[in-house]
Design an enzyme around this catalytic site. Structure first.
Site, PDB file in Angstrom:
ATOM      1  N   LYS A 386       0.833  -1.208   0.000  1.00  0.00           N
ATOM      2  CA  LYS A 386       0.000   0.000   0.000  1.00  0.00           C
ATOM      3  C   LYS A 386       0.866   1.255   0.000  1.00  0.00           C
ATOM      4  O   LYS A 386       1.826   1.360   0.748  1.00  0.00           O
ATOM      5  CB  LYS A 386      -0.892   0.014   1.247  1.00  0.00           C
ATOM      6  CG  LYS A 386      -1.861  -1.153   1.306  1.00  0.00           C
ATOM      7  CD  LYS A 386      -2.625  -1.181   2.609  1.00  0.00           C
ATOM      8  CE  LYS A 386      -1.729  -1.410   3.808  1.00  0.00           C
ATOM      9  NZ  LYS A 386      -2.479  -1.647   5.049  1.00  0.00           N
ATOM     10  N   THR A 417      -7.111   9.615   8.512  1.00  0.00           N
ATOM     11  CA  THR A 417      -6.930   8.304   7.890  1.00  0.00           C
ATOM     12  C   THR A 417      -6.730   7.194   8.918  1.00  0.00           C
ATOM     13  O   THR A 417      -6.163   6.155   8.613  1.00  0.00           O
ATOM     14  CB  THR A 417      -5.718   8.320   6.933  1.00  0.00           C
ATOM     15  OG1 THR A 417      -4.572   8.771   7.681  1.00  0.00           O
ATOM     16  CG2 THR A 417      -5.945   9.215   5.738  1.00  0.00           C
ATOM     17  N   GLY A 419      -7.317   4.033  10.603  1.00  0.00           N
ATOM     18  CA  GLY A 419      -8.059   2.818  10.240  1.00  0.00           C
ATOM     19  C   GLY A 419      -8.138   2.518   8.753  1.00  0.00           C
ATOM     20  O   GLY A 419      -8.849   1.592   8.351  1.00  0.00           O
ATOM     21  N   THR A 420      -7.390   3.240   7.926  1.00  0.00           N
ATOM     22  CA  THR A 420      -7.481   2.970   6.472  1.00  0.00           C
ATOM     23  C   THR A 420      -7.028   1.552   6.125  1.00  0.00           C
ATOM     24  O   THR A 420      -7.655   0.879   5.307  1.00  0.00           O
ATOM     25  CB  THR A 420      -6.634   3.961   5.630  1.00  0.00           C
ATOM     26  OG1 THR A 420      -5.357   4.096   6.246  1.00  0.00           O
ATOM     27  CG2 THR A 420      -7.299   5.311   5.524  1.00  0.00           C
ATOM     28  N   GLY A 421      -5.952   1.113   6.775  1.00  0.00           N
ATOM     29  CA  GLY A 421      -5.424  -0.220   6.474  1.00  0.00           C
ATOM     30  C   GLY A 421      -6.408  -1.306   6.898  1.00  0.00           C
ATOM     31  O   GLY A 421      -6.644  -2.272   6.165  1.00  0.00           O
ATOM     32  N   CYS A 422      -6.987  -1.141   8.103  1.00  0.00           N
ATOM     33  CA  CYS A 422      -7.960  -2.119   8.606  1.00  0.00           C
ATOM     34  C   CYS A 422      -9.144  -2.194   7.654  1.00  0.00           C
ATOM     35  O   CYS A 422      -9.639  -3.274   7.307  1.00  0.00           O
ATOM     36  CB  CYS A 422      -8.492  -1.707   9.986  1.00  0.00           C
ATOM     37  SG  CYS A 422      -7.201  -1.425  11.200  1.00  0.00           S
TER      38      CYS A 422
END
Ligand code: ADP
Ligand code: MP5
Ligand code: MG
Length: 472
Positions: A386, A417, A419-422
């Protein structure tokens, strides 16, 4: 127009009795705009000349919407105006005769109340059956009520498309789930409503729901008390992506948008109990794994997922939160690499995590491509590197051992942002659960994530959460 089963999904039958401020023509237009899939003109007392005029006009309207136009009873009129088909009752012209007159390409529907009538209609070449009355109805006061049990017997015994009719409304239509019907036919539930177009839209959604199967997805991750990341983000994402979300919690974090103040791991035994409870009952079609802080917990997860032969495992190798807090112990990283990554279908590291997994610096897009290949070669799982960090874009690179694909995102000027990865990994898992390929799942997940960031929610004093429900 050739018959197909989807035409029966929301079958509208007219009734002049309900016309008032609007003409029947206007009512039919509203029903078609609302998404009806078939239109039957049912006239009981109209003189032949007016019936002919009306039928011609409504046929044109149906043609505009590409919806089949069926005439009730009057086979000769159907022939004369070249309607798409007819619907005949038990007291009307026999199906064989209607077939003779209309030829093989027209749609012929027959009302059937018993298995015997259904069998005869099939022999005589009917395309579909109208089965009813399912519930008591005001549109036909002499109609015998069949009920759901007998409807089910019909669909199980006679192999012909069937539409259920009689007393079906917005409130009771979900009772028809799993009865084997291809759709519902309604009169007053549409034509008897104040706002006919809206009533049609609402009923169409409801009847579509009869045919949707709920897909299931499990998240194994940490709880974020502030609701923007971790388990909470995962479950919200699954809901917004229309899958049924379940959870096994690895740790509780006391966390908000400014940082993590405390962490309490669950015991491996308790994590095992949660995973067993889920798999033994509602087997998840995909599993997302997020924060797992210790060797022992990773070990438990791997053992359980192997035991249950889990499908579509998505691993977000969470190491450091957006706020900077460390979420995994150093010694656990080797367990993650050696045990968890090899059972994953795809892993979704950000750039710092990619550097840890490859022991190389990632500064350019070329580095991202090299690192992705290196991860695949080492762990034999697909990898989505990412680009939300360092590189000033939002492009992610997927490598699956055979080919690499760039998923280009439009970078949104929003510092919220958390929590974007979760969210991205849960959205990927949700899409895999629904049966999409990995490429499609990543694409859909990125679209969903961009929408959630783009909704510009602004909560908390640090890097705030996104609006997971922007699309609901
Ligand atoms: N400002 C942004 N606008 C659009 N997409 C973003 C933005 N920041 C991150 N992303 C996307 O969010 C996802 C998560 O990326 P990243 O922030 O690198 O991961 P993590 O949250 O694990 O640190 C990626 O798909 C990335 O491209
Ligand atoms: C419990 C928990 N799990 C994961 C993250 C990672 O957050 P991000 O998606 O922003 O990297 C987090 N902050 N808290
Ligand atoms: Mg992350």
């Amino acid at each position: 127009m050739k018959f197909n089963n989807d035409m029966l999904r929301l079958y509208a039958v007219t009734d002049r009795h309900w016309t008032g401020e609007q003409t029947l023509y206007e009512q039919v237009r509203d029903v078609l705009m609302g998404g009806a899939t078939c239109l039957q003109l049912r006239e009981k007392d109209l003189d032949e000349a007016s019936f002919y005029e009306e039928a011609k006009n409504i046929k044109e309207l149906c043609c505009l919407f590409d919806v089949p136009f069926i005439i009730n009873d009057n086979v000769m009129l159907a022939k004369k105006i070249d309607a798409d088909g007819v619907h005949v009752g038990q007291d009307d012209m026999a199906c064989v005769k209607a077939r003779e007159i209309l030829g093989p390409d027209k749609i012929i529907g027959v009302s059937a109340h018993t298995i015997e009538e259904a069998r005869i209609a099939k022999e005589q070449g009917a395309d579909y059956l109208g089965v009813g009355a399912i519930f008591p109805t005001s549109s036909k006061d002499d109609a015998e009520v069949l009920g759901i049990k007998r409807l089910k017997e019909m669909t199980e015994t006679v192999d012909l498309p069937m539409v259920a009719i009689g007393g079906i409304s917005y409130d009771n239509c979900l009772l028809l789930k799993d009865t084997g019907i291809d759709g519902i036919a309604v009169i007053s539930a549409l034509f008897g409503q104040k706002n006919i177009k809206q009533a049609t839209i609402d009923l169409k959604k409801r009847v579509d729901a009869l045919y949707e199967t709920m897909h299931t997805c499990l998240t194994i991750a940490g709880s974020d008390s502030s609701g923007g990341a971790g388990i909470q983000a995962d479950l919200k994402t699954m809901l917004a992506n229309k899958v049924f979300g379940m959870s096994a919690i690895t740790a509780l974090t006391a966390q908000n948008t400014t940082g993590v103040t405390d962490i309490m791991d669950v015991t491996p035994k308790f994590l095992e109990s949660q995973i067993r409870a889920v798999f033994d009952d509602i087997y998840p079609e995909a599993v997302k794994i997020g924060m797992v802080s210790s060797k022992a917990l990773i070990h438990t997860i791997v053992e359980m997922l192997k035991h249950y032969d889990a499908k579509h495992i998505v691993v977000d190798p969470v190491m450091v939160a957006t706020s900077g807090a460390k979420l995994i112990s150093d010694e656990a990283i080797s367990t993650l690499k050696e045990e968890l990554l090899p059972i994953a279908e795809v892993i979704t590291p950000n750039i710092p995590e990619t550097e840890v997994l490859t022991d190389m610096e990632v500064k350019t897009v070329e580095d991202m491509e090299i690192a992705a290949k290196k991860i695949y070669d080492t762990y034999h799982c697909a990898v989505l590197v990412k680009g939300g960090h360092q590189l000033n874009d939002a492009n992610d690179y997927l490598y699956n051992g055979e080919k690499g694909t760039w998923f280009k995102g439009h970078r949104i000027d929003n510092s919220n942002t958390h929590g974007t990865g979760c969210t991205l990994s849960s959205a990927i898992a949700s899409n895999l659960a629904k049966g999409y390929t990995l490429e499609e799942s990543v694409k859909n997940a990125k679209t969903y994530l961009s929408g959630a960031i783009g909704a510009m929610l602004d909560l908390g004093q640090g890097s705030g959460p996104m609006d997971h429900g922007y699309n609901i």
